[in-house]
Design an enzyme around this catalytic site. Structure first.
Site, PDB file in Angstrom:
ATOM      1  N   ASN A   8      36.984  45.675  37.386  1.00  0.00           N
ATOM      2  CA  ASN A   8      35.911  45.987  38.338  1.00  0.00           C
ATOM      3  C   ASN A   8      35.126  47.186  37.809  1.00  0.00           C
ATOM      4  O   ASN A   8      35.542  48.322  37.975  1.00  0.00           O
ATOM      5  CB  ASN A   8      36.527  46.290  39.715  1.00  0.00           C
ATOM      6  CG  ASN A   8      35.472  46.663  40.738  1.00  0.00           C
ATOM      7  OD1 ASN A   8      34.272  46.522  40.486  1.00  0.00           O
ATOM      8  ND2 ASN A   8      35.909  47.146  41.886  1.00  0.00           N
ATOM      9  N   LYS A  10      32.371  48.388  38.813  1.00  0.00           N
ATOM     10  CA  LYS A  10      31.634  49.151  39.841  1.00  0.00           C
ATOM     11  C   LYS A  10      30.220  49.486  39.332  1.00  0.00           C
ATOM     12  O   LYS A  10      29.635  48.675  38.631  1.00  0.00           O
ATOM     13  CB  LYS A  10      32.426  50.398  40.252  1.00  0.00           C
ATOM     14  CG  LYS A  10      33.861  50.044  40.665  1.00  0.00           C
ATOM     15  CD  LYS A  10      34.596  51.155  41.355  1.00  0.00           C
ATOM     16  CE  LYS A  10      35.985  50.683  41.743  1.00  0.00           C
ATOM     17  NZ  LYS A  10      36.732  51.656  42.517  1.00  0.00           N
ATOM     18  N   GLY A 232      39.731  49.359  38.335  1.00  0.00           N
ATOM     19  CA  GLY A 232      38.452  50.058  38.297  1.00  0.00           C
ATOM     20  C   GLY A 232      38.377  51.003  37.103  1.00  0.00           C
ATOM     21  O   GLY A 232      37.968  50.632  36.009  1.00  0.00           O
TER      22      GLY A 232
HETATM   23  P1  PGA Z   1      40.714  52.112  40.478  1.00  0.00           P
HETATM   24  O1  PGA Z   1      39.798  51.112  41.346  1.00  0.00           O
HETATM   25  O2  PGA Z   1      41.458  51.279  39.484  1.00  0.00           O
HETATM   26  O3  PGA Z   1      39.740  53.058  39.825  1.00  0.00           O
HETATM   27  O4  PGA Z   1      41.633  52.797  41.436  1.00  0.00           O
HETATM   28  C1  PGA Z   1      40.286  49.869  41.756  1.00  0.00           C
HETATM   29  C2  PGA Z   1      39.251  49.141  42.565  1.00  0.00           C
HETATM   30  O5  PGA Z   1      38.550  49.794  43.370  1.00  0.00           O
HETATM   31  O6  PGA Z   1      39.090  47.922  42.448  1.00  0.00           O
END
Ligand code: PGA
Length: 249
Positions: A8, A10, A232
């Site tokens: 992901n 983002k 993420g």
């Molecule tokens: P993170 O995000 O791995 O940075 O904790 C995971 C997500 O929001 O899908």
């Protein structure tokens, strides 16, 4: 089914960076992948990603999708257009969409249906805030989200649906749920899916997400009903993605 490693990105990697990153990924990818790999790219970068990855063993998808097919819905992206670009997945109901864009389980429900109707696989995100967990209500809260978001949703084949359990307190915080936490919630989600879908529940992968990285992914994905990860922060650097694939091998 193999585990699914869903990246992901983002609000990171615009078209130019997404293009060069995807090219480097294909150059460095091992020939035998221990997991199904998929990139959830910003919508604007999907054409670039598709130009490199379409037809490769790396799938891709969007981080959100419209519940509508067409019409006066400014700023929205239709699931059918994602399919046109070669997308396989659309993430739905991510906690950041819920927090910053007011998305509810009812909206997630409409988006899951629109996504399936277009022939894509929804990755439906659920998970509790810290205060809900501390009050001992994590499982009932998360299963309650599924009850609404999956109302009237059918499952009949592999990848009709993917669930991502993402405890909000573990997202981007460096605080990972323990493998026990992930498995306990995975089991609760599976029990709900078994009750709702019977044998077809086996078509649904349950991912864990929240501060997953190369040094914890193996222990998490070794647990029952942790069928992969939604990642993420650790999805942004190529070495870290290769490290996670390596850890799963
Ligand atoms: P993170 O995000 O791995 O940075 O904790 C995971 C997500 O929001 O899908």
């Amino acid at each position: 089914m193999k585990p699914l490693l869903a990246l992901n990105w983002k609000l990171q990697k615009g078209p130019a960076e997404a293009l060069s990153w995807s090219k480097s990924l294909l150059e460095k990818l091992p020939s035998n992948l221990a997991a199904d790999l998929a990139i959830m790219s910003p919508t604007i970068s999907l054409s670039a990603v598709s130009g490199v990855l379409l037809g490769s063993k790396v799938a891709f998808g969007a981080q959100d999708v419209s519940a509508q097919g067409k019409g006066a819905f400014t700023g929205e992206t239709a699931a059918a257009w994602l399919l046109e670009l070669g997308c396989k997945f659309a993430v739905i109901g991510h906690s950041e969409r819920r927090e910053y864009h007011g998305e509810t389980d009812f909206i997630a429900n409409a988006k899951v249906k629109a996504t399936q109707a277009a022939g894509l696989t929804p990755i439906l995100c659920v998970g509790e805030k810290l205060e809900v967990r501390e009050a001992g209500n994590a499982e009932s809260f998360t299963v309650g989200q599924l009850e609404v978001a999956l109302n009237g949703v059918e499952v009949n084949a592999d990848d009709s649906l993917v669930i991502a359990y993402e405890p909000i307190w573990a997202i981007g915080t460096g605080k990972t749920a323990t493998p026990d936490d992930a498995e306990n919630m995975g089991n609760a989600i599976r029990a709900f899916l078994d009750g709702k879908y019977g044998a077809a529940s086996a078509h649904i992968r349950i991912l864990y997400g929240g501060s997953v990285k190369p040094d914890n992914i193996k222990a998490l994905c070794a647990r029952s009903n942790v069928d992969g990860a939604l990642v993420g922060g650790a999805s942004l650097e190529l070495d870290s993605v290769l490290g996670m694939l390596n850890a799963l091998a």
